[in-house]
Design an enzyme around this catalytic site. Structure first.
Site, PDB file in Angstrom:
ATOM      1  N   LYS A  13     -21.569  58.441 126.568  1.00  0.00           N
ATOM      2  CA  LYS A  13     -20.666  59.602 126.566  1.00  0.00           C
ATOM      3  C   LYS A  13     -21.410  60.903 126.849  1.00  0.00           C
ATOM      4  CE  LYS A  13     -19.514  59.107 122.249  1.00  0.00           C
ATOM      5  NZ  LYS A  13     -20.351  57.933 121.927  1.00  0.00           N
ATOM      6  N   ARG A  88     -13.276  61.564 116.327  1.00  0.00           N
ATOM      7  CA  ARG A  88     -13.787  60.252 115.943  1.00  0.00           C
ATOM      8  C   ARG A  88     -12.878  59.569 114.930  1.00  0.00           C
ATOM      9  NH1 ARG A  88     -19.522  61.303 117.261  1.00  0.00           N
ATOM     10  NH2 ARG A  88     -20.663  59.350 117.243  1.00  0.00           N
ATOM     11  N   ARG A 127     -33.229  54.814 123.503  1.00  0.00           N
ATOM     12  CA  ARG A 127     -32.849  56.222 123.674  1.00  0.00           C
ATOM     13  C   ARG A 127     -33.936  57.134 123.122  1.00  0.00           C
ATOM     14  NH1 ARG A 127     -27.059  58.594 122.058  1.00  0.00           N
ATOM     15  NH2 ARG A 127     -27.469  57.725 119.986  1.00  0.00           N
ATOM     16  N   ARG A 160     -34.209  59.187 117.558  1.00  0.00           N
ATOM     17  CA  ARG A 160     -33.432  59.786 116.463  1.00  0.00           C
ATOM     18  C   ARG A 160     -33.464  58.897 115.227  1.00  0.00           C
ATOM     19  NH1 ARG A 160     -27.767  61.070 119.315  1.00  0.00           N
ATOM     20  NH2 ARG A 160     -27.076  60.197 117.337  1.00  0.00           N
ATOM     21  N   ARG A 171     -23.352  52.137 112.299  1.00  0.00           N
ATOM     22  CA  ARG A 171     -22.556  53.073 113.107  1.00  0.00           C
ATOM     23  C   ARG A 171     -21.549  52.339 113.981  1.00  0.00           C
ATOM     24  NH1 ARG A 171     -27.088  56.151 116.039  1.00  0.00           N
ATOM     25  NH2 ARG A 171     -25.405  57.301 117.036  1.00  0.00           N
TER      26      ARG A 171
HETATM   27  P1  ADP Z   1     -23.631  58.414 123.601  1.00  0.00           P
HETATM   28  O1  ADP Z   1     -23.529  59.898 123.808  1.00  0.00           O
HETATM   29  O2  ADP Z   1     -22.351  57.698 123.941  1.00  0.00           O
HETATM   30  O3  ADP Z   1     -24.124  58.066 122.238  1.00  0.00           O
HETATM   31  P2  ADP Z   1     -25.901  58.512 125.462  1.00  0.00           P
HETATM   32  O4  ADP Z   1     -25.337  59.252 126.638  1.00  0.00           O
HETATM   33  O5  ADP Z   1     -26.816  59.235 124.585  1.00  0.00           O
HETATM   34  O6  ADP Z   1     -24.690  57.857 124.622  1.00  0.00           O
HETATM   35  O7  ADP Z   1     -26.590  57.192 126.020  1.00  0.00           O
HETATM   36  C1  ADP Z   1     -27.214  56.245 125.143  1.00  0.00           C
HETATM   37  C2  ADP Z   1     -28.532  55.744 125.758  1.00  0.00           C
HETATM   38  O8  ADP Z   1     -28.263  54.968 126.923  1.00  0.00           O
HETATM   39  C3  ADP Z   1     -29.452  56.866 126.226  1.00  0.00           C
HETATM   40  O9  ADP Z   1     -30.776  56.442 126.053  1.00  0.00           O
HETATM   41  C4  ADP Z   1     -29.112  57.023 127.702  1.00  0.00           C
HETATM   42  O10 ADP Z   1     -30.217  57.555 128.431  1.00  0.00           O
HETATM   43  C5  ADP Z   1     -28.806  55.592 128.102  1.00  0.00           C
HETATM   44  N1  ADP Z   1     -27.754  55.463 129.131  1.00  0.00           N
HETATM   45  C6  ADP Z   1     -26.667  56.270 129.323  1.00  0.00           C
HETATM   46  N2  ADP Z   1     -25.906  55.815 130.339  1.00  0.00           N
HETATM   47  C7  ADP Z   1     -26.513  54.690 130.806  1.00  0.00           C
HETATM   48  C8  ADP Z   1     -26.203  53.738 131.851  1.00  0.00           C
HETATM   49  N3  ADP Z   1     -25.091  53.848 132.602  1.00  0.00           N
HETATM   50  N4  ADP Z   1     -27.036  52.701 132.006  1.00  0.00           N
HETATM   51  C9  ADP Z   1     -28.143  52.554 131.223  1.00  0.00           C
HETATM   52  N5  ADP Z   1     -28.491  53.397 130.225  1.00  0.00           N
HETATM   53  C10 ADP Z   1     -27.692  54.451 130.017  1.00  0.00           C
HETATM   54  P1  ADP Z   2     -23.597  58.978 119.145  1.00  0.00           P
HETATM   55  O1  ADP Z   2     -22.618  59.332 120.211  1.00  0.00           O
HETATM   56  O2  ADP Z   2     -24.848  58.452 119.688  1.00  0.00           O
HETATM   57  O3  ADP Z   2     -23.007  58.138 118.067  1.00  0.00           O
HETATM   58  P2  ADP Z   2     -23.450  61.677 118.056  1.00  0.00           P
HETATM   59  O4  ADP Z   2     -24.515  62.622 118.381  1.00  0.00           O
HETATM   60  O5  ADP Z   2     -22.123  61.864 118.692  1.00  0.00           O
HETATM   61  O6  ADP Z   2     -24.049  60.254 118.346  1.00  0.00           O
HETATM   62  O7  ADP Z   2     -23.217  61.645 116.482  1.00  0.00           O
HETATM   63  C1  ADP Z   2     -24.271  61.455 115.570  1.00  0.00           C
HETATM   64  C2  ADP Z   2     -23.716  61.453 114.153  1.00  0.00           C
HETATM   65  O8  ADP Z   2     -23.135  62.739 113.859  1.00  0.00           O
HETATM   66  C3  ADP Z   2     -22.596  60.446 113.890  1.00  0.00           C
HETATM   67  O9  ADP Z   2     -23.090  59.164 113.570  1.00  0.00           O
HETATM   68  C4  ADP Z   2     -21.885  61.120 112.700  1.00  0.00           C
HETATM   69  O10 ADP Z   2     -22.600  60.922 111.494  1.00  0.00           O
HETATM   70  C5  ADP Z   2     -21.972  62.594 113.054  1.00  0.00           C
HETATM   71  N1  ADP Z   2     -20.791  63.032 113.835  1.00  0.00           N
HETATM   72  C6  ADP Z   2     -20.793  63.505 115.107  1.00  0.00           C
HETATM   73  N2  ADP Z   2     -19.540  63.802 115.511  1.00  0.00           N
HETATM   74  C7  ADP Z   2     -18.723  63.504 114.459  1.00  0.00           C
HETATM   75  C8  ADP Z   2     -17.313  63.573 114.249  1.00  0.00           C
HETATM   76  N3  ADP Z   2     -16.464  63.982 115.216  1.00  0.00           N
HETATM   77  N4  ADP Z   2     -16.842  63.189 113.031  1.00  0.00           N
HETATM   78  C9  ADP Z   2     -17.658  62.780 112.056  1.00  0.00           C
HETATM   79  N5  ADP Z   2     -18.976  62.675 112.200  1.00  0.00           N
HETATM   80  C10 ADP Z   2     -19.529  63.035 113.378  1.00  0.00           C
END
Ligand code: ADP
Ligand code: ADP
Ligand code: ZN
Length: 213
Positions: A13, A88, A127, A160, A171
């Site tokens: 995302k 979320r 990541r 992270r 998660r």
């Molecule tokens: P989210 O915001 O949904 O948690 P991220 O954008 O941070 O996800 O992506 C999660 C991990 O996967 C990161 O290390 C990112 O660089 C990698 N990633 C994102 N998109 C792709 C893809 N299409 N193919 C492979 N790895 C990806």
């Molecule tokens: P990812 O997309 O990789 O799960 P985020 O950076 O979006 O990671 O979120 C990291 C953490 O921050 C989540 O696991 C949660 O604890 C908190 N968080 C982020 N956005 C929200 C939300 N909209 N509601 C509740 N918790 C959130």
């Protein structure tokens, strides 16, 4: 244009939201990034959010909704935004809907970036994040030019705390229980679009751009 990115943690995302924000000239709004910036600055909000984030749990709606509404009320969000990681939960989605409706507006699209759980675990362990500018890399798929260093700002990249495998599993469970119901919520509103997030990053982006036009 107002866009919501849906998908499991690690689905990509954030990666897509950043590219969309750049292409369409609208802000990328990530509640996770806002929380992490607050943790870094050791604000009260940051300390409170950290308690939940470290356990792989969601930060309570009350706290999260407030920071999101404050953020989208800022001037730079006037022409739209890409929301990444919000909503979320169903209550968060309802509050957002109401706030947008009060302005006589609506959300244009909710894009679900679909990636299977097995794939997610692999993505999260690779990541690497820059806590200074929010850029994200993957040690195999999207490596930085210089190992361990952010291309954009030169800071050190980290795994992270909440990307450790034990926390990722938690998660994912939380995602299935509390966030996945949003797919149905937005589908009923007629604005849900699905993309296959297991494709190459550029192909995922092309699929989203084809939807947005
Ligand atoms: P989210 O915001 O949904 O948690 P991220 O954008 O941070 O996800 O992506 C999660 C991990 O996967 C990161 O290390 C990112 O660089 C990698 N990633 C994102 N998109 C792709 C893809 N299409 N193919 C492979 N790895 C990806
Ligand atoms: P990812 O997309 O990789 O799960 P985020 O950076 O979006 O990671 O979120 C990291 C953490 O921050 C989540 O696991 C949660 O604890 C908190 N968080 C982020 N956005 C929200 C939300 N909209 N509601 C509740 N918790 C959130
Ligand atoms: Zn950086």
């Amino acid at each position: 244009m107002k866009i919501i990115m849906l998908g499991a943690p690690g689905a990509g995302k954030g990666t897509q939201a950043k590219m969309l924000a750049e292409k369409y000239g609208i802000p990328h709004v990530s509640t996770g990034d806002i929380f992490r910036a607050n943790i870094k600055e050791q604000t009260e909000l940051g300390m409170e959010a950290k308690k939940y984030m470290d356990q792989g749990l969601l930060v309570p709606d009350e706290l999260t909704v407030k920071i999101l509404l404050d953020r989208v009320a800022k001037d730079d969000c006037k022409n739209g935004y890409v929301l990444d990681g919000f909503p979320r939960t169903i209550p968060q989605a309802e509050v957002l809907d109401k706030a947008v409706a009060e302005l006589g507006e609506s959300i244009d699209y909710a894009i679900n970036v679909d990636v299977k759980d097995e794939n997610i675990i692999r993505r999260m362990s690779g990541r690497r994040a820059c806590l200074k500018c929010g850029a994200t890399y993957h040690i195999e798929h999207i490596p930085p030019k210089q190992e361990g260093i952010c291309d954009k700002c030169g800071s050190e990249l980290v795994l992270r705390d909440d990307d450790k495998p034990e926390t990722v599993e938690k998660r994912l469970k939380v995602y299935h229980e509390q966030t996945q119901p949003l797919i149905d919520f937005y589908s009923k509103k007629g604005i849900l679009k699905e993309v296959d997030g297991s494709q190459d990053m550029k192909d995922v982006f092309a699929a989203i751009v084809a939807i947005l036009g």
